[in-house]
Design an enzyme around this catalytic site. Structure first.
Site, PDB file in Angstrom:
ATOM      1  N   ASN A  92     -96.594 -33.620   3.225  1.00  0.00           N
ATOM      2  CA  ASN A  92     -95.925 -32.337   2.993  1.00  0.00           C
ATOM      3  C   ASN A  92     -95.086 -32.374   1.718  1.00  0.00           C
ATOM      4  OD1 ASN A  92     -95.166 -29.695   3.503  1.00  0.00           O
ATOM      5  ND2 ASN A  92     -93.492 -30.272   4.861  1.00  0.00           N
ATOM      6  N   TYR A 141     -88.020 -40.585   4.090  1.00  0.00           N
ATOM      7  CA  TYR A 141     -87.623 -39.277   3.536  1.00  0.00           C
ATOM      8  C   TYR A 141     -87.098 -39.436   2.100  1.00  0.00           C
ATOM      9  CZ  TYR A 141     -84.451 -35.404   2.590  1.00  0.00           C
ATOM     10  OH  TYR A 141     -83.774 -34.381   1.976  1.00  0.00           O
TER      11      TYR A 141
HETATM   12  N1  UFG Z   1     -73.161 -38.099  13.567  1.00  0.00           N
HETATM   13  C1  UFG Z   1     -72.608 -38.419  14.779  1.00  0.00           C
HETATM   14  N2  UFG Z   1     -73.079 -37.755  15.885  1.00  0.00           N
HETATM   15  C2  UFG Z   1     -74.036 -36.778  15.823  1.00  0.00           C
HETATM   16  C3  UFG Z   1     -74.598 -36.469  14.549  1.00  0.00           C
HETATM   17  C4  UFG Z   1     -74.131 -37.160  13.448  1.00  0.00           C
HETATM   18  O1  UFG Z   1     -71.745 -39.283  14.904  1.00  0.00           O
HETATM   19  O2  UFG Z   1     -74.424 -36.230  16.864  1.00  0.00           O
HETATM   20  C5  UFG Z   1     -72.676 -38.807  12.366  1.00  0.00           C
HETATM   21  C6  UFG Z   1     -73.753 -39.623  11.666  1.00  0.00           C
HETATM   22  O3  UFG Z   1     -73.855 -40.906  12.229  1.00  0.00           O
HETATM   23  C7  UFG Z   1     -73.245 -39.624  10.230  1.00  0.00           C
HETATM   24  C8  UFG Z   1     -72.489 -38.291  10.100  1.00  0.00           C
HETATM   25  O4  UFG Z   1     -72.251 -37.857  11.434  1.00  0.00           O
HETATM   26  O5  UFG Z   1     -72.336 -40.659  10.065  1.00  0.00           O
HETATM   27  C9  UFG Z   1     -73.295 -37.233   9.377  1.00  0.00           C
HETATM   28  O6  UFG Z   1     -74.590 -37.173   9.978  1.00  0.00           O
HETATM   29  P1  UFG Z   1     -75.665 -36.052   9.601  1.00  0.00           P
HETATM   30  O7  UFG Z   1     -76.877 -36.322  10.443  1.00  0.00           O
HETATM   31  O8  UFG Z   1     -75.034 -34.710   9.683  1.00  0.00           O
HETATM   32  O9  UFG Z   1     -75.965 -36.330   8.078  1.00  0.00           O
HETATM   33  P2  UFG Z   1     -76.489 -37.666   7.351  1.00  0.00           P
HETATM   34  O10 UFG Z   1     -75.329 -38.183   6.563  1.00  0.00           O
HETATM   35  O11 UFG Z   1     -77.150 -38.611   8.272  1.00  0.00           O
HETATM   36  O12 UFG Z   1     -77.665 -37.075   6.487  1.00  0.00           O
HETATM   37  C10 UFG Z   1     -77.456 -36.322   5.332  1.00  0.00           C
HETATM   38  C11 UFG Z   1     -78.559 -35.289   5.187  1.00  0.00           C
HETATM   39  C12 UFG Z   1     -79.906 -35.958   5.040  1.00  0.00           C
HETATM   40  C13 UFG Z   1     -79.858 -36.938   3.911  1.00  0.00           C
HETATM   41  C14 UFG Z   1     -78.734 -37.910   4.100  1.00  0.00           C
HETATM   42  C15 UFG Z   1     -78.570 -38.804   2.915  1.00  0.00           C
HETATM   43  O13 UFG Z   1     -78.561 -34.441   6.302  1.00  0.00           O
HETATM   44  O14 UFG Z   1     -80.889 -34.981   4.759  1.00  0.00           O
HETATM   45  O15 UFG Z   1     -77.488 -37.199   4.269  1.00  0.00           O
HETATM   46  O16 UFG Z   1     -78.072 -40.016   3.298  1.00  0.00           O
HETATM   47  F1  UFG Z   1     -81.006 -37.643   3.838  1.00  0.00           F
END
Ligand code: UFG
Length: 333
Positions: A92, A141
């Site tokens: 994709n 990703y």
């Molecule tokens: N988190 C929790 N509980 C939840 C969801 C998230 O504790 O239910 C924490 C995660 O562990 C992380 C933080 O909240 O520490 C943020 O998590 P997100 O999933 O909201 O975002 P990410 O930092 O994992 O991901 C973001 C973007 C991705 C991208 C990434 C780059 O959403 O698309 O940053 O590292 F790839």
């Protein structure tokens, strides 16, 4: 200007379409509605439902419409899913971009602004992360987004298509009017999950790990308001139109907040208790991600005005409380 927005029915793409139309541009949207929503399509945009990997479909749009520039948001973007099904992501994201660039070459469209990610950097050795830090994705990703950047680099050399790649940190918030906002299935992002808990759609939020090397033990991220993020795309379009060189820019707030701080902010803004439980770490989560966005400020003249965690949380809360069930669900989705 007439702008083709790939993925214009998605969370970030729909905010771009609204701002383009606000500033008087005409917008053509292509979206296959796999993760986008028909209701998020701006009523004044021209909407083509279909898959950008279908080259004849894409060609027919470039033949019918006059297109000055492209903004490309159409991609799968879940880190966890990309590890389970990397080929879906390469097909994709990477193949889709290959088809797009081919059709742009055929129709002599020379400007593209591209949605990239902090995941291209992987686990950083130091923060804040500047654009000169070596890329080293730790998930499929991020690897696909880096490959898409490379496709653009080589296509520019051969065919002169200029690009700006914007590497997003944690995008959040919604348009102030709450007409559009964030609605993913399944939802994996922190702020929507916190606010769904405030709405009692979830019994609690699980904090993924409390044993990181950070002041309160939870992960630190750099949250950027989606409207500020989109403003950088509009500046990037103008920059390329004015003859700017192809380049890569980080988009973040240069500030980090822990998961616990985000939950605390949400409790203060919503007035709800938002139960939280500590769970194990989520695989692949770096402990701290903070951007340096100085380059975007200096070169593009970007001035984020809505990026504070209070404003992000307030606008996200307006959207979630106005539309607790999100967009209307399409049949079969
Ligand atoms: N988190 C929790 N509980 C939840 C969801 C998230 O504790 O239910 C924490 C995660 O562990 C992380 C933080 O909240 O520490 C943020 O998590 P997100 O999933 O909201 O975002 P990410 O930092 O994992 O991901 C973001 C973007 C991705 C991208 C990434 C780059 O959403 O698309 O940053 O590292 F790839």
């Amino acid at each position: 200007m007439s702008v083709l927005v790939l993925g214009g029915a998605g969370y970030i793409g729909s905010h771009a379409v609204y701002q383009l139309i606000d500033q008087g541009d005409s917008v053509i949207i292509v979206d296959n509605l796999e993760t986008g929503h028909r209701e998020a399509v701006h009523p004044e945009a021209l909407f083509y439902e279909g898959d950008m990997r279908d080259i004849n479909f894409l060609r027919s749009i470039f033949e019918k419409e006059s297109i000055d520039a492209v903004i490309h948001f159409a991609a799968n973007s879940l880190v966890g899913e990309s590890m389970e099904n990397p080929l879906k992501y390469f097909d994709n994201n990477v193949y889709g971009t290959q088809v797009l660039l081919k059709v742009m070459v055929e129709h002599d469209v020379k400007i593209i602004v591209f949605s990239s990610t902090a995941a291209t950097y992987g686990e950083p050795k130091a923060v804040p992360i500047t654009e000169t830090v070596p890329t080293n994705p730790t998930n499929a990703y991020g690897e696909t987004k880096l490959t898409m950047e490379k496709l653009m680099k080589w296509t520019e050399l051969a065919h002169g298509i200029k690009y700006v790649s914007l590497r997003y940190f944690n995008v959040a918030g919604a348009r102030e009017t709450a007409e559009i906002g964030e609605d993913h299935h399944p939802e994996t992002h922190l702020i929507p999950i916190i606010l769904q808990t405030a709405l009692k759609q979830r019994s609690h939020i699980t904090i993924f790990g409390e044993d990181y090397d950070t002041p309160d033990g939870t992960c630190i991220r750099d949250y950027i308001h989606v409207e500020d993020l989109i403003n950088a795309h509009l500046l990037a379009l103008n920059y390329l139109k004015d003859g700017g060189n192809s380049d890569v820019f980080n988009l973040g707030s240069s500030q980090g907040f822990s998961v616990k701080e985000m939950i605390g902010t949400a409790r203060a803004i919503t007035g709800k208790d938002i139960p939280a439980e500590i769970g194990p770490r989520r695989a692949g989560d770096p402990s701290i991600l903070i951007a340096s966005s100085e380059k975007a400020k200096q070169v593009l003249g970007w001035k984020p005005t809505r990026t504070s965690i209070t404003k992000i949380m307030e606008d996200a809360w307006k959207w979630h409380s106005a539309r607790p069930e999100g967009y209307k669900k399409e049949v079969g989705k």
